[in-house]
Design an enzyme around this catalytic site. Sequence first.
Site, PDB file in Angstrom:
ATOM      1  N   TRP A 140       0.831  -1.211   0.000  1.00 25.97           N
ATOM      2  CA  TRP A 140       0.000   0.000   0.000  1.00 25.97           C
ATOM      3  C   TRP A 140       0.862   1.257   0.000  1.00 25.97           C
ATOM      4  O   TRP A 140       0.567   2.205  -0.712  1.00 25.97           O
ATOM      5  CB  TRP A 140      -0.976  -0.001   1.178  1.00 25.97           C
ATOM      6  CG  TRP A 140      -1.938  -1.151   1.090  1.00 25.97           C
ATOM      7  CD1 TRP A 140      -2.060  -2.191   1.967  1.00 25.97           C
ATOM      8  CD2 TRP A 140      -2.888  -1.412   0.040  1.00 25.97           C
ATOM      9  NE1 TRP A 140      -3.024  -3.067   1.534  1.00 25.97           N
ATOM     10  CE2 TRP A 140      -3.544  -2.618   0.366  1.00 25.97           C
ATOM     11  CE3 TRP A 140      -3.241  -0.748  -1.138  1.00 25.97           C
ATOM     12  CZ2 TRP A 140      -4.542  -3.162  -0.453  1.00 25.97           C
ATOM     13  CZ3 TRP A 140      -4.239  -1.296  -1.949  1.00 25.97           C
ATOM     14  CH2 TRP A 140      -4.878  -2.483  -1.602  1.00 25.97           C
ATOM     15  N   ASP A 169      -1.690   6.393   6.707  1.00 27.58           N
ATOM     16  CA  ASP A 169      -2.726   5.491   6.203  1.00 27.58           C
ATOM     17  C   ASP A 169      -3.005   4.484   7.319  1.00 27.58           C
ATOM     18  O   ASP A 169      -2.189   3.612   7.596  1.00 27.58           O
ATOM     19  CB  ASP A 169      -2.203   4.790   4.939  1.00 27.58           C
ATOM     20  CG  ASP A 169      -3.169   3.732   4.398  1.00 27.58           C
ATOM     21  OD1 ASP A 169      -4.231   3.509   5.018  1.00 27.58           O
ATOM     22  OD2 ASP A 169      -2.864   3.134   3.350  1.00 27.58           O
ATOM     23  N   LYS A 176     -12.216  -2.017   6.659  1.00 27.60           N
ATOM     24  CA  LYS A 176     -11.430  -2.896   7.522  1.00 27.60           C
ATOM     25  C   LYS A 176     -11.896  -2.847   8.980  1.00 27.60           C
ATOM     26  O   LYS A 176     -11.959  -3.854   9.629  1.00 27.60           O
ATOM     27  CB  LYS A 176      -9.941  -2.559   7.447  1.00 27.60           C
ATOM     28  CG  LYS A 176      -9.418  -2.413   6.018  1.00 27.60           C
ATOM     29  CD  LYS A 176      -8.729  -3.636   5.472  1.00 27.60           C
ATOM     30  CE  LYS A 176      -8.496  -3.614   3.967  1.00 27.60           C
ATOM     31  NZ  LYS A 176      -7.673  -2.513   3.485  1.00 27.60           N
TER      32      LYS A 176
END
Length: 354
Positions: A100, A167, A191
């Site tokens: 990511w 993030d 999530k």
Amino acid sequence: MKKHNFSAGPCILPKEVMQKAAEAVVELNGSGLSLIEISHRSKDFVDIMEKARSLALELLNLDGKGYKALFLQGGASMEFLMVAYNLLNKKAGYINTGTWSSKAVKEAKMFGEIVEVASSKDKNFNYIPKGYTVPEGLDYLHTTSNNTIFGTQIKEFPVTDAPLVCDMSSDIFSRQLDFSKFDLIYAGAQKNMGPAGTTLVVIKEDILGKVERQIPSMLDYSVHLSKGSMFNTPPVFPVYTSMLTMEWLKDLGGIPAIEEINEKKANLIYSEIELNPLFDGFAAKEDRSHMNATFSLTRDDLAETFNAMWKEAGINGLNGHRSVGGYRASMYNAMSLESVGTLVDVMSELERKA
Ligand SMILES: *Cc1c(COP(=O)(O)O)cnc(C)c1O
């Protein structure tokens, strides 16, 4: 049969949240109308959006500290470019700890110079880099708190004078941190919050307005802030469900309460991985994630047996990401200690059988 959902995302949410969300799709608060058919400008929905925004700040302990919360669209992946669009003038730093963050770097490079301050790519991202120095003069420093794919988690964040961006898609609301150290936090909902379709962005307002380029309205944090996160039609269902999850968490005792449960779950699975000779952990011990445990079998000949056993036990979503292989047990906030216990029982049963 009870299912134990270890899926990495989209993933488990609290049962009662899904129940309430389903009810609101049929009828919202006895109004005779569905959540998804009313105007997003109606009082009912404006109240929901405001509640969601204020609960996010409250849970993160950021009330009255100059922060605002937004619920945007485009996923965490959209923030990879929005962060750079809104904050990058000349040079930004990135800590590269996985897939990511590598993607975040790729997008940001379109807006200026990117310094990879530290990286764990040399070992397929199985650890968190430490002991590096952050250069001066950065527009911001970008970090990824939890590496969903590799199962590592930053325990100590870098110290810098530059605005700190994070993030937190896969560990938001899961552990206590001093969130006021961060200037911008973003997290895709799917999530630890709700269904895919919205991204929580928490911004310290004073970091905005410092870039020279023109920013298209939909990508401009200031525009979204000035419109109360309602510049255009917001994703009403993901925002409502996220609000319900945050209420659920608040009733439970907030982040301190869930952190305790998350630590118990993590200790349970990691001690099994350590003690059971049939399993090997992927991530470096001191950097292991409390959300995603990555591990593999030490004997390939047992894969078929193990796979059949966990499926038989009602376990879902245990296969590792293709870039790591093996297994990944994602234990987000809504997962019970009992479900982790079910997995650990299967692992020790395999040892007895083998
Ligand atoms: C899942 C995930 C993403 C991607 O989120 P999208 O909403 O699918 O764009 C980004 N970062 C992290 C840490 C993730 O876990």
